[in-house]
Motif scaffolding. Structure first.
Motif, PDB file in Angstrom:
ATOM      1  N   LYS A  67      11.700 -26.842   9.938  1.00  0.00           N
ATOM      2  CA  LYS A  67      11.203 -28.045  10.614  1.00  0.00           C
ATOM      3  C   LYS A  67      12.230 -28.567  11.605  1.00  0.00           C
ATOM      4  CE  LYS A  67       8.060 -29.923   7.152  1.00  0.00           C
ATOM      5  NZ  LYS A  67       7.815 -31.022   6.205  1.00  0.00           N
ATOM      6  N   HIS A  68      13.499 -28.614  11.189  1.00  0.00           N
ATOM      7  CA  HIS A  68      14.563 -29.083  12.086  1.00  0.00           C
ATOM      8  C   HIS A  68      14.734 -28.125  13.268  1.00  0.00           C
ATOM      9  CE1 HIS A  68      15.747 -32.422   9.617  1.00  0.00           C
ATOM     10  NE2 HIS A  68      15.920 -31.619   8.545  1.00  0.00           N
ATOM     11  N   TYR A  69      14.666 -26.843  13.007  1.00  0.00           N
ATOM     12  CA  TYR A  69      14.817 -25.848  14.057  1.00  0.00           C
ATOM     13  C   TYR A  69      13.707 -25.979  15.107  1.00  0.00           C
ATOM     14  CZ  TYR A  69      15.249 -21.313  16.347  1.00  0.00           C
ATOM     15  OH  TYR A  69      15.379 -20.330  17.263  1.00  0.00           O
TER      16      TYR A  69
ATOM     17  N   ALA B  38      12.666 -27.101   5.166  1.00  0.00           N
ATOM     18  CA  ALA B  38      13.293 -28.210   5.883  1.00  0.00           C
ATOM     19  C   ALA B  38      14.068 -27.704   7.104  1.00  0.00           C
ATOM     20  CB  ALA B  38      14.218 -28.985   4.952  1.00  0.00           C
ATOM     21  N   GLU B  39      14.776 -26.595   6.933  1.00  0.00           N
ATOM     22  CA  GLU B  39      15.533 -26.041   8.063  1.00  0.00           C
ATOM     23  C   GLU B  39      14.608 -25.582   9.182  1.00  0.00           C
ATOM     24  OE1 GLU B  39      18.819 -25.753   8.817  1.00  0.00           O
ATOM     25  OE2 GLU B  39      19.143 -27.060   7.092  1.00  0.00           O
TER      26      GLU B  39
ATOM     27  N   ARG C  52      11.951 -28.622  15.762  1.00  0.00           N
ATOM     28  CA  ARG C  52      12.091 -29.891  16.468  1.00  0.00           C
ATOM     29  C   ARG C  52      13.123 -29.784  17.598  1.00  0.00           C
ATOM     30  NH1 ARG C  52      14.297 -34.446  13.058  1.00  0.00           N
ATOM     31  NH2 ARG C  52      12.793 -33.563  11.597  1.00  0.00           N
ATOM     32  N   VAL C  53      14.216 -29.084  17.364  1.00  0.00           N
ATOM     33  CA  VAL C  53      15.270 -28.919  18.354  1.00  0.00           C
ATOM     34  C   VAL C  53      14.843 -27.929  19.440  1.00  0.00           C
ATOM     35  CG1 VAL C  53      17.625 -28.073  18.695  1.00  0.00           C
ATOM     36  CG2 VAL C  53      17.100 -29.531  16.752  1.00  0.00           C
TER      37      VAL C  53
END
Length: 57
Positions: A50-52, A47-48, A54-55
């Motif tokens: 994926k967020h990384y 999950a981390e 995306r940013v």
């Protein structure tokens, strides 16, 4: 699986006591807990990432 002593009194207990002592169950419970921990770490890292990503864009 009853009280493991002749006298049913807590005065005769001199160490740690828990259900499953002397059987394979403590190892089974430890294995289950380890699998849950590894899965949680894997899912959290996924999950981390994926967020990384995306940013980062």
């Amino acid at each position: 699986m009853g009280f493991p002593f002749e006298t049913a009194s807590w005065d005769v207990v001199d160490g740690a006591m828990f259900i499953g002592w002397g059987t394979v169950m403590p190892g089974v419970y430890t294995l289950i807990a380890a699998v849950i921990c590894v899965y949680t770490l894997w899912a959290g890292n996924r999950a981390e990432q994926k967020h990384y990503k995306r940013v980062e864009k």
